[in-house]
Design an enzyme around this catalytic site. Structure first.
Site, PDB file in Angstrom:
ATOM      1  N   ASP A  82      10.046  -2.753  17.428  1.00 30.50           N
ATOM      2  CA  ASP A  82       9.244  -1.750  16.410  1.00 30.50           C
ATOM      3  C   ASP A  82       8.984  -0.562  16.838  1.00 30.50           C
ATOM      4  OD1 ASP A  82       7.432  -1.749  14.158  1.00 30.50           O
ATOM      5  OD2 ASP A  82       5.589  -2.654  15.502  1.00 30.50           O
ATOM      6  N   HIS A  83       9.011   0.440  15.973  1.00 32.40           N
ATOM      7  CA  HIS A  83       8.990   1.740  15.991  1.00 32.40           C
ATOM      8  C   HIS A  83       9.577   2.562  17.414  1.00 32.40           C
ATOM      9  CE1 HIS A  83       5.713   2.332  13.043  1.00 32.40           C
ATOM     10  NE2 HIS A  83       5.449   0.906  13.311  1.00 32.40           N
ATOM     11  N   GLU A 134      12.378   4.722   9.134  1.00 29.60           N
ATOM     12  CA  GLU A 134      11.105   4.917   8.361  1.00 29.60           C
ATOM     13  C   GLU A 134      11.189   6.424   7.611  1.00 29.60           C
ATOM     14  OE1 GLU A 134       7.735   3.659   9.886  1.00 29.60           O
ATOM     15  OE2 GLU A 134       6.368   5.218   9.046  1.00 29.60           O
ATOM     16  N   GLY A 181      -3.337  -0.131  12.091  1.00 30.47           N
ATOM     17  CA  GLY A 181      -4.786  -0.447  12.521  1.00 30.47           C
ATOM     18  C   GLY A 181      -5.642  -1.212  11.806  1.00 30.47           C
ATOM     19  N   HIS A 216       5.081  -1.660   6.649  1.00 30.12           N
ATOM     20  CA  HIS A 216       4.453  -1.451   7.688  1.00 30.12           C
ATOM     21  C   HIS A 216       2.958  -1.367   7.312  1.00 30.12           C
ATOM     22  CE1 HIS A 216       7.339  -0.257  11.034  1.00 30.12           C
ATOM     23  NE2 HIS A 216       8.194  -0.374  10.051  1.00 30.12           N
ATOM     24  N   GLY A 217       2.037  -1.721   8.549  1.00 28.83           N
ATOM     25  CA  GLY A 217       0.543  -1.605   8.508  1.00 28.83           C
ATOM     26  C   GLY A 217       0.165  -2.397   7.367  1.00 28.83           C
ATOM     27  N   ALA A 218       0.437  -3.702   7.451  1.00 30.80           N
ATOM     28  CA  ALA A 218       0.013  -4.581   6.384  1.00 30.80           C
ATOM     29  C   ALA A 218      -0.766  -5.881   6.807  1.00 30.80           C
ATOM     30  CB  ALA A 218       1.517  -5.385   5.736  1.00 30.80           C
ATOM     31  N   ASN A 259       5.114  -6.144   8.057  1.00 33.12           N
ATOM     32  CA  ASN A 259       4.577  -6.172   9.375  1.00 33.12           C
ATOM     33  C   ASN A 259       3.069  -6.426   9.676  1.00 33.12           C
ATOM     34  OD1 ASN A 259       7.304  -5.227   9.882  1.00 33.12           O
ATOM     35  ND2 ASN A 259       6.549  -3.407  11.097  1.00 33.12           N
ATOM     36  N   ASP A 261       0.215  -6.911  13.031  1.00 32.00           N
ATOM     37  CA  ASP A 261      -0.102  -7.074  14.383  1.00 32.00           C
ATOM     38  C   ASP A 261      -1.596  -7.066  14.313  1.00 32.00           C
ATOM     39  OD1 ASP A 261      -0.156  -6.562  17.045  1.00 32.00           O
ATOM     40  OD2 ASP A 261       0.457  -4.628  17.180  1.00 32.00           O
TER      41      ASP A 261
HETATM   42  O1  G3H Z   1       2.662  -0.102  14.692  1.00 34.04           O
HETATM   43  C1  G3H Z   1       2.282  -0.547  15.834  1.00 34.04           C
HETATM   44  C2  G3H Z   1       2.071  -1.962  16.339  1.00 34.04           C
HETATM   45  O2  G3H Z   1       0.817  -2.375  16.025  1.00 34.04           O
HETATM   46  C3  G3H Z   1       2.196  -1.999  17.749  1.00 34.04           C
HETATM   47  O3  G3H Z   1       1.130  -1.346  18.234  1.00 34.04           O
HETATM   48  O4  G3H Z   1       2.129   0.084  20.167  1.00 34.04           O
HETATM   49  O5  G3H Z   1      -0.301  -0.953  20.562  1.00 34.04           O
HETATM   50  O6  G3H Z   1       2.038  -2.043  20.731  1.00 34.04           O
HETATM   51  P1  G3H Z   1       1.258  -1.000  19.806  1.00 34.04           P
HETATM   52  P1  13P Z   2      -0.844  -3.344  11.274  1.00 33.16           P
HETATM   53  O1  13P Z   2      -1.548  -2.700  12.103  1.00 33.16           O
HETATM   54  O2  13P Z   2      -1.344  -3.443   9.828  1.00 33.16           O
HETATM   55  O3  13P Z   2      -1.026  -4.791  11.765  1.00 33.16           O
HETATM   56  O4  13P Z   2       0.443  -2.993  11.028  1.00 33.16           O
HETATM   57  C1  13P Z   2       1.285  -3.342  12.067  1.00 33.16           C
HETATM   58  C2  13P Z   2       2.599  -2.715  12.071  1.00 33.16           C
HETATM   59  O5  13P Z   2       3.147  -1.956  11.055  1.00 33.16           O
HETATM   60  C3  13P Z   2       3.868  -2.924  13.029  1.00 33.16           C
HETATM   61  O6  13P Z   2       4.774  -2.212  13.087  1.00 33.16           O
HETATM   62 ZN    ZN Z   3       4.324  -0.263  11.867  1.00 33.81          ZN
END
Ligand code: G3H
Ligand code: 13P
Ligand code: ZN
Length: 315
Positions: A82-83, A134, A181, A216-218, A259, A261
């Site tokens: 991821d990223h 992206e 976030g 993302h960010g979902a 996605n 998290d």
């Molecule tokens: O988009 C980011 C994900 O929520 C991952 O977060 O880099 O703190 O593991 P992290």
């Molecule tokens: P959230 O912060 O909305 O859970 O998004 C996670 C994400 O996009 C990870 O790549």
């Molecule tokens: Zn993301």
């Protein structure tokens, strides 16, 4: 039993008007909670690992635990970076046995994003690995990068088509109003579905049939989890996520990967805070981590049935 790529997962999801959940993993309890929910509902899943997760848990530990999850559950699991910040990190994950990688050049100048993505696509494809990239900038925090709400830029549809043509990337993460976030919106939640529709149509018309889009960010930032965190000593104020109806709508369109998290982090933290408060004398980590694992499982079950529609999506 082996890890799978996202290629067939996305093809089926696109045709079936549902999406596959992509959950960030950092430790054994998260992996177990997610996959046991997927097993219950016969759902394929993407387990994804950020750069910080690689640093925290070590690529090999994560890979071996995910291999164990495949063997134990028998479900279709893709392991995804991821990223990915650069070529080296993508290469490391490919060498470790990940089945897909994301290169995130969204903060770069357009031509540089094209060139770097293309380099990674060529390297990954030669090794049977698929690539996500992206275009457009999401607001919020990911790894150490923070993008303010005003500096987010939505994906331009013409640029999206040009990008896919020139890079050969397998799926594209777009910016239509989601953000990373727990603090996604100050006012009302709003996603630009017209833009999603336009991007999809441009790709389809240019011959990119059923091209998978990634959101993302979902996370929805479940208010019950936030309330539990706060009830037991947390200070999470003004957290707001993407309403489930919007995610359902995106899943029924070209969005094949969603996605999440933050929702897992909140569920886990709420369970642990509650455990500590309810039994201050306990000090066996299996107690509070077990409670967290149960709540992650319940959360992912709800995502599968209420949001993604991915039940019975196994190949
Ligand atoms: O988009 C980011 C994900 O929520 C991952 O977060 O880099 O703190 O593991 P992290
Ligand atoms: P959230 O912060 O909305 O859970 O998004 C996670 C994400 O996009 C990870 O790549
Ligand atoms: Zn993301």
């Amino acid at each position: 039993m082996a890890l799978v790529t996202t290629k067939e997962m996305f093809e089926k999801a696109y045709n079936g008007h549902y999406a596959i959940g992509a959950f960030n993993i950092n430790n054994m309890e998260i992996i177990q909670g997610v996959v046991s929910a997927c097993k219950k509902h016969n759902s394929a899943v993407i387990l994804q690992v950020s750069k910080s997760a690689l640093k925290y848990a070590h690529p090999l530990y994560l890979k071996k635990m995910v291999d164990a999850a495949v063997e134990e559950t028998g479900i279709d699991i893709a392991l995804h970076l991821d990223h990915g910040p650069d070529f080296e990190t993508c290469k490391l994950c490919i060498e470790t046995g990940f089945t897909s990688v994301m290169f995130d050049g969204s903060h770069l100048d357009y031509e540089e994003n094209v060139a770097k993505t293309k380099e990674i696509v060529d390297y990954a494809h030669a090794r049977g690995v698929v690539v996500e990239a992206e275009l457009g900038k999401l607001a919020g925090v990911e790894d150490e990068v923070k993008v303010a709400e005003g500096q987010a830029t939505y994906t331009d549809p013409d640029q999206a088509l040009d990008f896919v043509k020139r890079t050969g990337v397998d799926s594209l993460a777009i910016a239509i109003g989601t953000s990373h976030g727990a603090y996604k919106f100050k006012g009302e939640a709003k996603l630009d579905f017209d833009r999603l529709e336009t991007i999809t149509k441009k790709l389809e018309d240019a011959g990119f049939h059923n091209y998978p889009i990634v959101l993302h960010g979902a996370s929805s930032v479940d208010q019950a989890s936030v309330a539990t965190c706060n009830e037991f000593g947390g200070k999470i104020n003004g957290a707001k996520g993407i309403p489930v109806e919007m995610l359902r709508k995106a899943s029924s369109m070209a969005v094949c990967k969603i996605n999440m998290d933050t929702d897992i982090r909140l569920a886990m933290t709420a369970a642990i805070r509650k455990s500590f408060a309810e039994d201050p004398a306990a000090f066996d980590p299996r107690g509070y981590l077990g409670a967290a694992r149960n709540d992650i499982e319940a959360l992912v079950e709800k995502k599968i049935t209420d949001v993604l529609g991915s039940e019975n999506s196994m190949n």
